[in-house]
Write a protein that holds these residues in place. Structure first.
Motif, PDB file in Angstrom:
ATOM      1  N   ASP A 352       0.925  -1.081  -0.033  1.00 61.59           N
ATOM      2  CA  ASP A 352       0.051   0.136  -0.099  1.00 61.59           C
ATOM      3  C   ASP A 352       0.965   1.292  -0.002  1.00 61.59           C
ATOM      4  OD1 ASP A 352      -2.250  -1.420  -0.032  1.00 61.59           O
ATOM      5  OD2 ASP A 352      -2.741  -1.038   1.975  1.00 61.59           O
ATOM      6  N   LEU A 353       0.325   2.211  -0.890  1.00 60.55           N
ATOM      7  CA  LEU A 353       0.936   3.556  -0.624  1.00 60.55           C
ATOM      8  C   LEU A 353       0.325   4.329   0.374  1.00 60.55           C
ATOM      9  CD1 LEU A 353       2.523   6.002  -1.869  1.00 60.55           C
ATOM     10  CD2 LEU A 353       0.516   6.534  -3.214  1.00 60.55           C
ATOM     11  N   TYR A 354       0.964   4.975   1.385  1.00 60.89           N
ATOM     12  CA  TYR A 354      -0.014   5.708   2.560  1.00 60.89           C
ATOM     13  C   TYR A 354       0.370   7.176   2.574  1.00 60.89           C
ATOM     14  CZ  TYR A 354      -0.288   1.203   4.732  1.00 60.89           C
ATOM     15  OH  TYR A 354      -0.729  -0.205   5.230  1.00 60.89           O
ATOM     16  N   GLY A 372      -3.379   3.916  -1.016  1.00 58.48           N
ATOM     17  CA  GLY A 372      -3.594   3.463  -2.327  1.00 58.48           C
ATOM     18  C   GLY A 372      -3.077   2.040  -2.347  1.00 58.48           C
ATOM     19  N   THR A 373      -3.858   1.112  -2.854  1.00 52.77           N
ATOM     20  CA  THR A 373      -3.312  -0.296  -3.015  1.00 52.77           C
ATOM     21  C   THR A 373      -2.688  -0.607  -4.384  1.00 52.77           C
ATOM     22  OG1 THR A 373      -5.419  -1.015  -1.832  1.00 52.77           O
ATOM     23  CG2 THR A 373      -4.304  -2.744  -2.939  1.00 52.77           C
ATOM     24  N   THR A 374      -1.489  -1.353  -4.257  1.00 55.91           N
ATOM     25  CA  THR A 374      -1.000  -1.673  -5.393  1.00 55.91           C
ATOM     26  C   THR A 374      -0.466  -3.189  -5.499  1.00 55.91           C
ATOM     27  OG1 THR A 374       1.388  -1.560  -4.308  1.00 55.91           O
ATOM     28  CG2 THR A 374       0.350   0.390  -5.165  1.00 55.91           C
ATOM     29  N   GLY A 375       0.481  -3.720  -5.320  1.00 54.15           N
ATOM     30  CA  GLY A 375       0.669  -5.057  -5.617  1.00 54.15           C
ATOM     31  C   GLY A 375       1.237  -5.747  -4.374  1.00 54.15           C
ATOM     32  N   PRO A 376       2.222  -6.624  -4.525  1.00 46.92           N
ATOM     33  CA  PRO A 376       2.620  -7.361  -3.346  1.00 46.92           C
ATOM     34  C   PRO A 376       3.419  -6.668  -2.337  1.00 46.92           C
ATOM     35  CG  PRO A 376       4.089  -8.081  -5.348  1.00 46.92           C
ATOM     36  CD  PRO A 376       2.870  -7.395  -5.487  1.00 46.92           C
ATOM     37  N   PHE A 377       4.184  -5.675  -2.884  1.00 46.70           N
ATOM     38  CA  PHE A 377       5.118  -4.954  -1.720  1.00 46.70           C
ATOM     39  C   PHE A 377       5.655  -3.691  -2.409  1.00 46.70           C
ATOM     40  CE2 PHE A 377       8.512  -7.581  -4.050  1.00 46.70           C
ATOM     41  CZ  PHE A 377       9.389  -6.510  -4.390  1.00 46.70           C
ATOM     42  N   ILE A 378       6.018  -2.591  -1.866  1.00 41.07           N
ATOM     43  CA  ILE A 378       6.407  -1.278  -2.122  1.00 41.07           C
ATOM     44  C   ILE A 378       7.865  -0.980  -1.635  1.00 41.07           C
ATOM     45  CG2 ILE A 378       6.354   1.184  -2.425  1.00 41.07           C
ATOM     46  CD1 ILE A 378       3.365   0.810  -2.486  1.00 41.07           C
TER      47      ILE A 378
END
Length: 506
Positions: A352-354, A372-378
């Motif tokens: 997630d992006l915070y 904001g939801t993305t994929g497995p990791f950021i």
């Protein structure tokens, strides 16, 4: 009076007038500046109270009035559209029709990881590469280093480009290359005692970079006149500096360490070769995030899953507590905060992006404004410009979110993008310049997207800038003066380390 004497007096009078007419001079300060920047034009030797027309590259830009001593000083702004290179300012005296000229170099700098202290990754001065000509970007030259460039991202200052390598050395190259050759040797290098994955930062003629040997290094940015330079001083930390890159603000250098601490050192050193910090601050786990600054506050992420906010000036003691913290859903590993318009953005290993309020929430622990939801990791660090926040993630996708959120606590992206060809994790952080956004992917490329998207929910890059025989591109691009710089390697060449530099082909 004899006729001969009259002629002599007339001759001397004309000669003096001619001398006065040609005594005018003009200078600029500073002598190098970015497009749109302000410079001061100063003149002397003009006629008292004379009007002086100022021109940039022979186009009128301002008018000055000389004082009773024939002098003037006036600020002017360089045109936003002027491209990098050697330019001239002309001053034309209206009384004598005399024109004098001063040289100015139009050049921008990219001083540190993601360019600015707030880590937005935005270069407002770039005006050479655009959406129309980006497909003409071609490999211009390569800088040769001893080993892979992993995570270290270039800084470009005063026509020198700096980057760190996994061989434990900092390298400095002429930012314009070494034509006609296309493989360039460094101007100089500086050795540390372990790997460098930290990115250099340059301020006031000093370059700072972290090493896995537990030290922050300070080198003279112009080198030492030799091919190998010793540091001016080192700052000691209690753990390896891995991925965390120095932040230089108001005479203080901040950097995170594997010993769970944020360190603050005097940027001028301590008068000795080995320096202790001004103060430190503890977090709950290792720090691989790079600190960011805005409005007197330093922000940094920790692998304990928290964003920390500290008073940049310290707390009056050697150990400081945070103003407040904010919790993400998982570890914050490598992702670094970016601050824009009162919001601090950071990614987490939960994918997630915070987005948090940069001023906190009035409590010791704060909840996000939105995620904001993305994929497995950021592990990528978000970048922000023109109302959009960009970030890459571990599923090989690149995401663009509305920076102000979406009116609810969980937001979908405006659009996302991906490479043409093989897919891999995006660890690199975006650079934004002149309507384009650049980001590295561990499939051997930097992708270049239209920063506005493509009108659909999934976008392909406008172009892809490739490495030679190396998939790892965790280095974040620096886009400045019509060039794209990023680090990687070439596994078919020895030594393998490479700085890749792309420019528009002729």
């Amino acid at each position: 009076m004899s006729l001969r004497r009259v002629y002599l007096l007339l001759f001397l009078t004309c000669s003096c007038a001619a001398s006065l007419a040609f005594a005018a001079s003009v200078s600029v300060s500073p002598t190098a500046a970015a497009p749109g920047a302000s410079i001061t034009v100063s003149g002397s030797g003009f006629a008292p109270d004379e009007t002086v027309n100022l021109m940039f590259e022979h186009s009128p830009i301002a008018q000055a009035a000389a004082d009773e001593r024939g002098q003037f000083a006036i600020p002017i702004s360089l045109p936003d559209s002027v491209e990098p290179g050697a330019r001239t300012v002309q001053a034309r005296a209206t009384a004598t029709d005399t024109t004098v000229t001063a040289a100015v170099t139009v050049v921008a700098n990219w001083r540190q990881f993601k360019n600015s202290p707030n880590r937005t990754g935005f270069n407002p001065s770039e005006n050479t590469i655009n959406r129309t000509n980006a497909t003409s970007l071609a490999l211009s030259w390569q800088g040769v280093m001893g080993d892979l460039v992993d995570s270290s991202s270039p800084a470009v200052v005063n026509s020198i480009v700096y980057v760190g390598s996994f061989d434990g050395k900092l390298y400095a190259f002429d930012a314009n290359g070494c034509a006609p050759a296309t493989e360039c040797q460094p101007l100089w290098s500086g050795a540390t005692q372990n790997d460098i994955t930290s990115s250099p930062a340059v301020a006031n003629g000093i370059l700072y970079i972290g090493s896995a040997d537990h030290r922050l290094y300070a080198f003279r940015a112009k080198g030492c006149g030799k091919s190998s330079c010793a540091p001016l001083w080192v700052g000691n930390t209690g753990g390896a500096i891995i991925d965390s890159s120095p932040l230089v603000v108001n005479g203080v250098v901040y950097v995170g360490s594997f010993d769970k601490k944020l360190y603050a050192f005097s940027a001028s050193g301590c008068g000795a070769r080995s320096c202790s910090p001004l103060w430190t601050a503890s977090t709950g786990a290792r720090i691989t995030s790079s600190p960011a600054f805005a409005n007197g506050v330093v922000y940094v992420g920790s692998e304990d899953g928290k964003l920390y906010a500290f008073t940049a000036a310290g707390c009056g003691t050697s150990t400081c507590s945070p103003l407040w913290t904010a919790r993400a859903g998982s570890s914050i590993s490598q992702s670094s905060p970016a601050i824009a318009n009162g919001i601090v953005y950071i990614g987490s290993f939960d994918g997630d992006l915070y987005a948090f309020s940069a001023s906190g929430c009035g409590a010791a622990t704060c909840a996000p404004l939105w995620t904001g939801t993305t994929g497995p990791f950021i592990s990528s660090s978000p970048s922000v410009a023109n109302g959009i926040v960009y970030v890459g993630d571990g599923d090989a996708a690149f995401y663009a979110f509305r920076a102000s959120g979406c009116g609810t606590t969980t937001c979908a992206p405006l659009w996302k993008g991906g490479a043409v060809g093989p897919q891999a994790a995006i660890i690199s952080s975006p650079a934004i310049a002149n309507g384009l956004v650049y980001v590295g992917e561990n499939n051997g490329m930097v992708m270049v997207f239209d920063a506005h998207g493509c009108g659909t929910s999934f976008c392909l890059p406008i172009t892809q800038l490739l490495t030679n025989n190396e998939p790892i591109v965790s280095s974040s691009p620096a886009v400045v003066n019509g060039s794209v710089y990023f680090g990687s390697a070439d596994q078919n060449q020895v030594p393998i380390g490479r700085l890749y530099v792309y420019k528009l082909s002729n």
